[in-house]
Design a protein around this motif. Structure first.
Motif, mmCIF file in Angstrom:
data_model
loop_
_atom_site.group_PDB
_atom_site.id
_atom_site.type_symbol
_atom_site.label_atom_id
_atom_site.label_comp_id
_atom_site.label_asym_id
_atom_site.label_seq_id
_atom_site.Cartn_x
_atom_site.Cartn_y
_atom_site.Cartn_z
ATOM 1 N N GLY A 47 0.831 -1.206 0.000
ATOM 2 C CA GLY A 47 0.000 0.000 0.000
ATOM 3 C C GLY A 47 0.863 1.253 0.000
ATOM 4 N N ARG A 48 0.311 2.319 -0.527
ATOM 5 C CA ARG A 48 1.084 3.568 -0.670
ATOM 6 C C ARG A 48 1.573 4.123 0.670
ATOM 7 N N SER A 49 0.755 4.043 1.712
ATOM 8 C CA SER A 49 1.180 4.572 3.030
ATOM 9 C C SER A 49 2.374 3.794 3.566
ATOM 10 N N ALA A 50 2.332 2.478 3.449
ATOM 11 C CA ALA A 50 3.442 1.645 3.924
ATOM 12 C C ALA A 50 4.691 1.890 3.085
ATOM 13 N N ILE A 51 4.515 2.060 1.782
ATOM 14 C CA ILE A 51 5.663 2.349 0.905
ATOM 15 C C ILE A 51 6.272 3.685 1.291
ATOM 16 N N ARG A 52 5.455 4.682 1.544
ATOM 17 C CA ARG A 52 5.952 6.006 1.947
ATOM 18 C C ARG A 52 6.744 5.904 3.252
ATOM 19 N N ARG A 53 6.191 5.207 4.251
ATOM 20 C CA ARG A 53 6.883 5.062 5.547
ATOM 21 C C ARG A 53 8.206 4.317 5.384
ATOM 22 N N TRP A 54 8.199 3.241 4.591
ATOM 23 C CA TRP A 54 9.430 2.479 4.348
ATOM 24 C C TRP A 54 10.498 3.380 3.747
#
Length: 111
Positions: A47-54
């Protein structure tokens, strides 16, 4: 086959390289489909939120593209990542799976 260029021949992959180089987590995440995923060092971020945090948690790097291969909707890059971390630069394989003009998945592995 594509070698020696600073950018990919695929527009969405070229945009991903630009986002990686700029360390722009928002721009990188926006290139993915809503349920896209990144597999980095055998950790999956979905998901985009998890990708951003990573990506926000990764060190800033500059990508030196060494080689590119395309297989239909799959694009594989071999690149050196130069950054402020031990053993820089390191060589990585970036395996993109594309879905239209977006990234469905990205698998990053050390080589």
């Amino acid at each position: 086959m594509h070698t020696g260029s600073a950018s990919s021949t695929h527009p969405v992959v070229a945009a991903a390289i630009e986002a990686l180089d700029a360390h722009d987590a928002e721009a990188l995440a926006a290139l993915f489909v809503a349920d896209g995923c990144v597999d980095d060092a055998n950790e999956t971020h979905e998901g985009r939120s998890a990708i951003r945090r990573w990506f926000e948690a990764t060190p800033a790097t500059r990508i030196e593209l060494l080689h590119e291969e395309s297989y239909g909707s799959e694009v594989e890059l071999i690149a050196k990542a130069h950054g402020d971390y031990p053993q820089s630069p390191l060589s990585f394989r970036y395996g993109f799976e594309l879905e239209g003009n977006r990234i469905a998945s990205l698998k990053i592995s050390l080589i």
